[in-house]
Design an enzyme around this catalytic site. Structure first.
Site, PDB file in Angstrom:
ATOM      1  N   ASP A  73       0.865  -1.169   0.000  1.00 51.58           N
ATOM      2  CA  ASP A  73       0.000   0.000   0.000  1.00 51.58           C
ATOM      3  C   ASP A  73       0.908   1.228   0.000  1.00 51.58           C
ATOM      4  O   ASP A  73       2.074   1.162   0.414  1.00 51.58           O
ATOM      5  CB  ASP A  73      -0.889  -0.037   1.245  1.00 51.58           C
ATOM      6  CG  ASP A  73      -1.721   1.212   1.427  1.00 51.58           C
ATOM      7  OD1 ASP A  73      -2.340   1.655   0.439  1.00 51.58           O
ATOM      8  OD2 ASP A  73      -1.735   1.753   2.546  1.00 51.58           O
ATOM      9  N   ASP A 128      -0.117   5.125   0.782  1.00 51.80           N
ATOM     10  CA  ASP A 128      -0.326   6.152   1.794  1.00 51.80           C
ATOM     11  C   ASP A 128      -0.170   5.588   3.200  1.00 51.80           C
ATOM     12  O   ASP A 128      -0.807   4.588   3.559  1.00 51.80           O
ATOM     13  CB  ASP A 128      -1.717   6.766   1.652  1.00 51.80           C
ATOM     14  CG  ASP A 128      -1.891   7.507   0.338  1.00 51.80           C
ATOM     15  OD1 ASP A 128      -0.888   7.690  -0.379  1.00 51.80           O
ATOM     16  OD2 ASP A 128      -3.032   7.893   0.024  1.00 51.80           O
ATOM     17  N   ASP A 158      -1.248  -0.183   6.151  1.00 47.42           N
ATOM     18  CA  ASP A 158      -1.563   0.402   7.457  1.00 47.42           C
ATOM     19  C   ASP A 158      -3.055   0.368   7.749  1.00 47.42           C
ATOM     20  O   ASP A 158      -3.481   0.748   8.842  1.00 47.42           O
ATOM     21  CB  ASP A 158      -1.139   1.874   7.478  1.00 47.42           C
ATOM     22  CG  ASP A 158      -2.062   2.725   6.620  1.00 47.42           C
ATOM     23  OD1 ASP A 158      -2.837   3.536   7.172  1.00 47.42           O
ATOM     24  OD2 ASP A 158      -2.038   2.559   5.392  1.00 47.42           O
TER      25      ASP A 158
END
Length: 294
Positions: free
Chosen positions: A25, A27, A198
């Site tokens: 991922d 961001d 996250d």
């Protein structure tokens, strides 16, 4: 979905998968902020973003960065950003991203993410950046960190301008579906592959692979990781990424001083964001008072 074909072609004739991949991922996993936030200032100075839109975007992104990435919060940010870019010239966007990439993204890359990218490449794995941000933002960042493939959202385009619609939204289950499609084409063994994120909304992405990792998890994500058997990781160190000096920078930014610098920078960013929000509230109140006096 966008791919950079840097790996060999996949096996043909129904041959089994031949290698693993690492899916990251973007961001708050590879970079410590969101791609949209990182490029807000260049878009503003480049004439694409108005000050009012920049303030609205800053408030939405601050809520996103400080809170858990719930489906509702992510959807609100998505809707706001897609409406904001309607009418933007696609070539202009790409030009601004290319010109500001080093200043906007270089300082906010997690050193731990770069370490993992290097480790996976050393093991013969392809590295894939998977992001809900648009391809025009994601592809240059992926190239900066040395990724091999990209899965990203695609904005609708007509006559060289964004329509405000989203042709493909790389979010939630759509990420997992795109990863399966890419694995089939490139010959990845997903059971031997890894994924890093996250966000609890990326649970489908983590379930696709054999090795899931949660980065800086909050309480909800940590609880989900325990149940699913995913490994928690802590990313703290930032590294200034530049062409030809990624690893040298990593070696320089490993000590206590670097960690203190990251903490100071983080506090400064929060203070700046709070200042923007306060300024926006003050401006709105002043405008309201002027209308009342008129």
């Amino acid at each position: 979905m966008t791919h950079r074909p840097t790996s060999p072609a996949p096996p043909v004739g129904g041959a089994p998968p031949t290698r693993a991949a690492a899916f990251f991922d973007l961001d708050k996993t590879v970079i410590a902020t969101s791609a949209a936030s990182a490029f807000a200032r260049p878009f503003l100075s480049g004439g694409l973003l108005t000050r009012r839109a920049a303030l609205r975007s800053a408030a939405a992104q601050l809520a996103f960065l400080l809170g858990s990435a719930t489906e509702g919060r992510t959807e609100r940010v998505r809707a706001q950003l897609s409406a904001m870019v309607a009418g933007w010239d696609v070539e202009r966007v790409s030009s601004i991203v290319a010109a500001s990439l080093q200043d906007a993204i270089g300082p906010v890359v997690y050193a731990e993410a770069l370490d993992l990218v290097a480790e996976h490449h050393a093991a013969g794995h392809d590295v894939v950046v998977v992001s809900a941000s648009s391809a025009e933002l994601v592809e240059p960042i992926a190239e900066l960190i040395g990724a091999d493939e990209v899965i990203a959202s695609r904005m609708g385009v007509a006559d060289g301008r964004y329509t405000g619609e989203i042709a493909f939204y790389a979010y939630g289950p759509a990420k997992a579906h795109a990863m399966r499609e890419l694995a089939e084409r490139r010959g990845y063994d997903l059971a031997a592959s890894s994924a890093y994120t996250d966000s609890a909304t990326d649970a489908p992405m983590l379930r696709v692979v054999g090795h899931g990792y949660v980065v800086n998890p909050d309480r909800v994500l940590r609880r989900l990781a325990r149940r699913e058997g995913w490994t928690p990781l802590v990313f703290r160190r930032h590294v200034a990424v530049g062409a030809g000096r990624r690893r040298a920078a990593l070696r320089q930014l490993t000590g206590p001083a670097a960690r203190r610098g990251v903490l100071v920078a983080g506090v400064a960013a929060l203070v700046a964001a709070a200042g923007l929000t306060t300024w926006a509230v003050w401006t709105a109140r002043a405008a309201r008072d002027r209308r009342r006096r008129a």
